[in-house]
Design a protein around this motif. Structure first.
Motif, short mmCIF file in Angstrom:
data_model
loop_
_atom_site.label_atom_id
_atom_site.label_comp_id
_atom_site.label_asym_id
_atom_site.label_seq_id
_atom_site.Cartn_x
_atom_site.Cartn_y
_atom_site.Cartn_z
N ARG A 11 1.00 -1.30 -0.16
CA ARG A 11 -0.07 0.11 -0.18
C ARG A 11 1.00 1.38 0.10
O ARG A 11 0.55 2.82 -0.32
CB ARG A 11 -0.66 -0.29 1.37
N ALA A 12 1.78 1.30 0.40
CA ALA A 12 2.69 2.37 0.64
C ALA A 12 3.43 2.54 -0.61
O ALA A 12 3.82 3.67 -0.59
CB ALA A 12 4.33 2.24 1.00
N GLN A 13 3.71 1.55 -1.09
CA GLN A 13 4.37 1.94 -2.77
C GLN A 13 2.86 2.23 -3.90
O GLN A 13 2.94 3.46 -4.38
CB GLN A 13 4.38 0.59 -3.38
N MET A 14 1.66 1.45 -3.51
CA MET A 14 0.22 2.48 -4.31
C MET A 14 0.21 3.70 -4.03
O MET A 14 -0.41 4.69 -4.36
CB MET A 14 -0.05 1.67 -4.18
N ASP A 15 1.22 3.66 -2.44
CA ASP A 15 0.08 5.18 -2.20
C ASP A 15 0.92 6.61 -2.69
O ASP A 15 0.86 7.63 -2.57
CB ASP A 15 0.24 5.27 -0.74
N LEU A 16 2.41 5.75 -3.10
CA LEU A 16 2.91 6.32 -4.75
C LEU A 16 2.77 7.42 -5.63
O LEU A 16 2.67 8.06 -6.36
CB LEU A 16 4.23 6.26 -4.67
N ILE A 17 1.26 6.24 -6.08
CA ILE A 17 0.65 6.90 -7.86
C ILE A 17 -1.12 6.83 -7.92
O ILE A 17 -1.32 6.99 -8.64
CB ILE A 17 1.23 5.30 -8.10
N LYS A 66 -3.98 -4.16 -6.87
CA LYS A 66 -4.33 -4.45 -5.16
C LYS A 66 -3.43 -4.50 -4.50
O LYS A 66 -2.36 -4.87 -4.03
CB LYS A 66 -4.90 -6.21 -5.54
N PRO A 67 -3.33 -2.95 -3.57
CA PRO A 67 -2.25 -2.08 -2.58
C PRO A 67 -3.38 -3.15 -1.53
O PRO A 67 -3.36 -3.95 -1.38
CB PRO A 67 -3.34 -0.92 -2.19
N ILE A 110 13.34 2.88 -2.38
CA ILE A 110 11.75 3.91 -3.01
C ILE A 110 10.62 3.74 -1.67
O ILE A 110 10.57 1.86 -0.49
CB ILE A 110 11.15 3.67 -4.30
N GLU A 111 10.12 4.47 -1.35
CA GLU A 111 9.49 4.49 -0.28
C GLU A 111 8.33 3.15 -0.82
O GLU A 111 7.76 2.54 -1.78
CB GLU A 111 7.77 5.16 -0.01
N GLY A 112 7.75 1.69 0.22
CA GLY A 112 7.56 1.21 0.05
C GLY A 112 7.72 -0.15 -0.88
O GLY A 112 7.16 -1.51 -0.91
N HIS A 113 9.14 -0.23 -1.13
CA HIS A 113 9.69 -1.12 -1.52
C HIS A 113 9.22 -2.41 -0.55
O HIS A 113 9.50 -2.18 0.27
CB HIS A 113 11.18 -1.02 -1.84
N CYS A 114 9.82 -3.33 -1.54
CA CYS A 114 8.87 -4.79 -1.02
C CYS A 114 9.98 -6.20 -1.69
O CYS A 114 9.92 -6.04 -2.82
CB CYS A 114 7.85 -5.46 -1.30
N ALA A 115 10.39 -7.19 -0.57
CA ALA A 115 10.77 -8.05 -1.35
C ALA A 115 9.60 -8.79 -1.50
O ALA A 115 8.73 -8.94 -0.99
CB ALA A 115 11.99 -9.34 -0.35
N VAL A 116 10.19 -10.26 -2.15
CA VAL A 116 8.83 -11.25 -2.84
C VAL A 116 9.56 -12.15 -1.81
O VAL A 116 10.28 -12.72 -2.92
CB VAL A 116 7.82 -11.47 -4.09
N VAL A 117 8.30 -13.52 -1.11
CA VAL A 117 9.16 -14.36 -0.67
C VAL A 117 8.32 -15.55 -1.15
O VAL A 117 7.14 -15.38 -1.09
CB VAL A 117 8.95 -14.16 0.94
N ILE A 118 8.80 -16.92 -1.98
CA ILE A 118 8.32 -18.21 -2.07
C ILE A 118 8.88 -18.35 -1.34
O ILE A 118 10.03 -19.15 -1.49
CB ILE A 118 9.06 -17.82 -4.16
N ASP A 119 7.83 -19.43 -0.73
CA ASP A 119 8.35 -20.59 -0.63
C ASP A 119 7.96 -21.76 -1.41
O ASP A 119 7.57 -21.91 -2.18
CB ASP A 119 7.23 -20.85 1.11
N ARG A 120 9.50 -22.66 -0.95
CA ARG A 120 9.56 -23.85 -2.09
C ARG A 120 9.42 -24.91 -1.12
O ARG A 120 9.62 -24.88 0.26
CB ARG A 120 10.41 -23.90 -2.31
#
Ligand SMILES: [Zn+2]
Length: 266
Positions: A123-129, A153-154, A182-192
């Motif tokens: 949501r923090a990233q979506m709030d930029l746009i 989908k924030p 950048i504000e709201g930057h995230c990692a994506v974690v994939i469980d394997r």
């Protein structure tokens, strides 16, 4: 679970030596836009979207002169995610979700090739746009890349993963706050299954093999990080957190390192 690793945009900024850490000072470097196509149940999820086919058709309007001049993308028609997904024999309409680490031009362009997909980001990233591009982001983010009105989908990071704010999107994918670039930057974690998780760290680091293993990234990458990060302290904390993940055997990749090695022992 099947995970395909794609390069959705070869980049050729100046100086192999300064950017790739070896080779010629004057020859062009090579970076990639590392995206993943992850099987999530019956459907597929694209992790980061790289450069899309519209970016290749209209690079000046969609990517901007500064990006073109600084990183000199190859604009190879074989590289957009949509082309590679088709080549893998996957029905493109089965890519139902896209998860973005952030909205910089080299991460978001490909979403226009999958207008039916839900597009997740913090949501923090979506709030930029949303509802409109925040003024201080005008030079950096390019709304023309989402002029097709994607199904945003924030995501509110209401959970915790390894002590950072997070949200589990489905059985195998989570967004985890990884601030600083950048504000709201995230990692994506994939469980394997039967393996440690895989973390796509976006632009939180630029060169896993040095930055997370006790070395220093090549000078050109450090300069780029310095120029683009919006919060130096948060950026250092994110990198320290990624180092801990690697020490615990978790595999980490980032967006732009060519020929990434999975960092864990497996
Ligand atoms: Zn990037």
């Amino acid at each position: 679970m099947t995970i395909h690793h794609l390069n959705c945009g070869t980049l050729h900024p100046p100086s192999q030596l300064l950017v790739n850490g070896r080779g010629s000072l004057t020859a062009p470097a090579t970076l990639v836009c590392h995206c993943l196509v992850v099987q999530t149940g019956k459907y597929w999820t694209l992790v980061d979207a790289g450069l899309g086919s519209a970016d290749l058709r209209n690079p000046r309007d969609r990517l901007g002169d500064t990006f073109l001049r600084r990183v000199r993308p190859a604009l190879n028609p074989a590289e957009p995610a949509i082309t590679q997904v088709q080549a893998l024999g996957i029905d493109t309409h089965d890519v139902r979700s896209i998860v973005l680490t952030h909205h910089d031009v080299d991460h978001v362009g490909g979403i226009a090739d999958f207008p039916w997909a839900s597009v997740y980001a913090s949501r923090a990233q979506m709030d930029l746009i949303i509802p409109a591009l925040r003024k201080d982001m005008v030079r950096r983010l390019h709304p023309v890349q989402w002029s097709h009105a994607p199904q945003w989908k924030p995501v509110t990071l209401s959970e915790t993963w390894r002590s950072r704010p997070s949200f589990r999107l489905n059985d195998s994918l989570s967004l985890v706050a990884l601030d600083g670039h950048i504000e709201g930057h995230c990692a994506v974690v994939i469980d394997r299954e039967n393996k440690p998780p895989l973390i796509h760290a976006g632009d939180a680091v630029m060169d896993v093999k040095t930055e997370l293993f006790g070395g220093r990234a090549p000078l050109g990458l450090r300069a780029f990080q310095h120029m683009t990060r919006t919060d130096a302290r948060a950026w250092r904390e994110s990198r320290a957190w990624l180092k801990e993940c690697v020490e615990d055997g978790i595999d980490v990749i980032c967006a732009h390192e060519p020929h990434p090695r999975l960092s864990g022992a497996r």
